[in-house]
Design a protein around this motif. Structure first.
Motif, short mmCIF file in Angstrom:
data_model
loop_
_atom_site.label_atom_id
_atom_site.label_comp_id
_atom_site.label_asym_id
_atom_site.label_seq_id
_atom_site.Cartn_x
_atom_site.Cartn_y
_atom_site.Cartn_z
N GLU A 213 0.72 -1.19 -0.20
CA GLU A 213 0.11 0.10 -0.12
C GLU A 213 0.76 1.34 -0.05
OE1 GLU A 213 -3.37 -0.62 0.26
OE2 GLU A 213 -4.11 1.52 0.57
N GLY A 283 -4.97 -1.32 -7.54
CA GLY A 283 -5.77 -0.12 -7.57
C GLY A 283 -5.06 0.93 -7.16
N ALA A 306 -3.50 7.25 -3.15
CA ALA A 306 -3.13 5.99 -2.72
C ALA A 306 -3.10 5.00 -3.59
CB ALA A 306 -4.16 5.72 -1.52
C1 FA5 Z 1 -7.68 -3.61 -3.04
O1 FA5 Z 1 -7.28 -4.18 -2.29
C2 FA5 Z 1 -7.55 -2.02 -2.77
N1 FA5 Z 1 -7.14 -1.74 -1.36
C3 FA5 Z 1 -6.42 -1.33 -3.55
C4 FA5 Z 1 -6.16 0.19 -3.42
C5 FA5 Z 1 -5.61 0.89 -2.29
C6 FA5 Z 1 -7.17 1.11 -4.10
C7 FA5 Z 1 -5.22 2.14 -2.33
C8 FA5 Z 1 -7.11 2.35 -3.94
C9 FA5 Z 1 -6.10 3.16 -3.13
P1 FA5 Z 1 -7.95 -4.99 -5.25
O2 FA5 Z 1 -8.99 -5.75 -4.45
O3 FA5 Z 1 -8.28 -4.95 -6.54
O4 FA5 Z 1 -7.87 -3.51 -4.61
O5 FA5 Z 1 -6.61 -5.66 -4.92
C10 FA5 Z 1 -5.51 -5.14 -5.50
C11 FA5 Z 1 -4.62 -6.15 -5.76
O6 FA5 Z 1 -4.16 -7.15 -5.12
C12 FA5 Z 1 -5.08 -6.83 -7.00
O7 FA5 Z 1 -5.06 -6.18 -8.42
C13 FA5 Z 1 -4.21 -7.96 -7.16
O8 FA5 Z 1 -2.76 -7.64 -7.81
C14 FA5 Z 1 -3.78 -8.37 -5.77
N2 FA5 Z 1 -4.94 -9.30 -5.37
C15 FA5 Z 1 -6.38 -9.22 -5.10
N3 FA5 Z 1 -6.85 -10.37 -4.66
C16 FA5 Z 1 -6.03 -11.31 -4.79
C17 FA5 Z 1 -5.98 -12.79 -4.61
N4 FA5 Z 1 -6.88 -13.40 -4.18
N5 FA5 Z 1 -4.60 -13.26 -4.98
C18 FA5 Z 1 -3.44 -12.47 -5.21
N6 FA5 Z 1 -3.46 -11.19 -5.36
C19 FA5 Z 1 -4.53 -10.75 -5.18
#
Ligand code: FA5
Length: 339
Positions: A213, A283, A306
């Motif tokens: 993050e 994200g 972020a």
């Molecule tokens: C988030 O978790 C947001 N907290 C990201 C964020 C942070 C957005 C700050 C804005 C500002 P998301 O659910 O898309 O977003 O997960 C982010 C990334 O984590 C994904 O793009 C992927 O690379 C990884 N990820 C998510 N789920 C999994 C999983 N089950 N296994 C492995 N990697 C994963």
């Protein structure tokens, strides 16, 4: 005496070659020398016998010397489950392995953190157990909001939560570092840590994985700063100038929100279709004013971005790994490739 000299030379040659050095004392050369006593004139026999014994003493000293050298090479492991005198070839090979090594995720996290530190970010840890306030409320997810369902994770009977993302740290870090802003310094923090999701597992989804993050807050921060920071990081991490793409997305805690994608690095090129070209890494977006306000940062005077990336996905891309499940598999064949 000539016979003994020849035997001595033969023994030395054999001694250099054999693995079990003690076996030299039973060599047929000795037997031949002792048998030879009968052919020696009686008054020379004692001299001949003494020469054989001297040779035997000398051969024993060769063995001692070679033991000492072996010991210098290899320290004695007093915890080993065999007698220290057991020759190497007779020791049981329980482990069939060499030294351990650092897990590829641990090593990559330290590389990732290095890059962000050079860019001026400080590093903080997340938690492996958290509460509803940090997981949802402080991040602008109202109670009962459908976006909560995107972060289905594990809960304890007491209502505690195994965090589904590292964004759970945003509120804490904004509060911790908000005095920076009064001193005209930005808040610049990254958090690499473990997160959990109730997922259907496949080649790109794990139930336990790592995210990094990042938050950056100062005066007049904009989307251009976000793109510049992430591109600089990706180019450094992948040591390749990759095309990057932001596509509109929705997160309750950022506005506007984006998905950040990079072009597949060469090792993972599949075909040239547009659909196969991009890999979504995570994200990002501009921190929602409600999130800043909740942490006591005035959204009228400060703004920030972020981002949150999946670390396994980045490591997979960098190394051409096709299945995320390798990381938690404890498969030594896989792990040893990253020594
Ligand atoms: C988030 O978790 C947001 N907290 C990201 C964020 C942070 C957005 C700050 C804005 C500002 P998301 O659910 O898309 O977003 O997960 C982010 C990334 O984590 C994904 O793009 C992927 O690379 C990884 N990820 C998510 N789920 C999994 C999983 N089950 N296994 C492995 N990697 C994963």
């Amino acid at each position: 005496m000539k016979q003994i000299e020849t035997a001595r030379a033969n023994l030395r040659r054999k001694f250099e070659k054999i693995e079990d050095k003690n076996a030299i004392l039973k060599d047929s050369e000795f037997k031949a020398l002792f048998d030879g006593i009968r052919g020696i004139e009686p008054d020379k026999r004692s001299e001949y016998g003494k020469a054989i014994n001297d040779l035997k003493t000398e051969v024993k000293s060769w063995i001692e010397e070679s033991d000492e050298q072996d010991n210098e090479k290899e320290p004695i492991d007093v915890t080993a489950p065999w007698d220290v005198n057991t020759p190497k070839e007779k020791r049981p090979n329980f482990f069939n392995t060499t030294q351990g090594s650092i897990h590829p995720i641990t090593r990559e996290i330290s590389d990732i953190v290095d890059i962000f530190q050079r860019m001026g970010f400080v590093v903080e840890e997340s938690r492996e157990i958290d509460n509803d306030y940090n997981m949802f409320t402080s991040l602008n997810f109202p109670l009962g909001h459908p976006a909560r369902d995107d972060y289905d994770t594990f809960n304890t009977d007491e209502g505690l939560i195994a965090p589904a993302h590292t964004s759970t740290m945003q509120n804490r870090l904004l509060k911790k570092y908000k005095d920076n802003l009064a001193n005209e310094e930005p808040i610049a923090v990254v958090v690499p840590d473990r997160v959990f999701r109730n997922e259907d597992l496949d080649a790109t989804h794990e139930h336990t994985f790592y995210q990094i993050e990042g938050i950056f807050v100062a005066k007049k921060v904009n989307v251009g700063n976000l793109i510049a920071t992430l591109s600089a990081f990706m180019n450094d991490y992948f040591a390749q100038n990759l095309e990057t793409k932001l596509q509109p997305f929705y997160f309750p805690f950022t506005e506007p929100s984006f998905e950040f994608a990079i072009e597949r690095p060469d090792v993972l090129k599949k075909n040239d279709s547009e659909e196969q070209k991009w890999l979504e890494l995570g994200g990002c977006g501009m921190i929602h004013p409600n999130v800043l306000f909740e942490a006591g940062v005035d959204p009228k005077t400060s703004s920030g971005f972020a981002f949150g990336f999946g670390i396994e996905r980045m490591v997979m891309m960098k190394n051409g790994i096709e299945d995320i499940r390798h990381f938690e598999s404890a498969n030594l064949k896989f792990l040893r490739q990253f020594k």
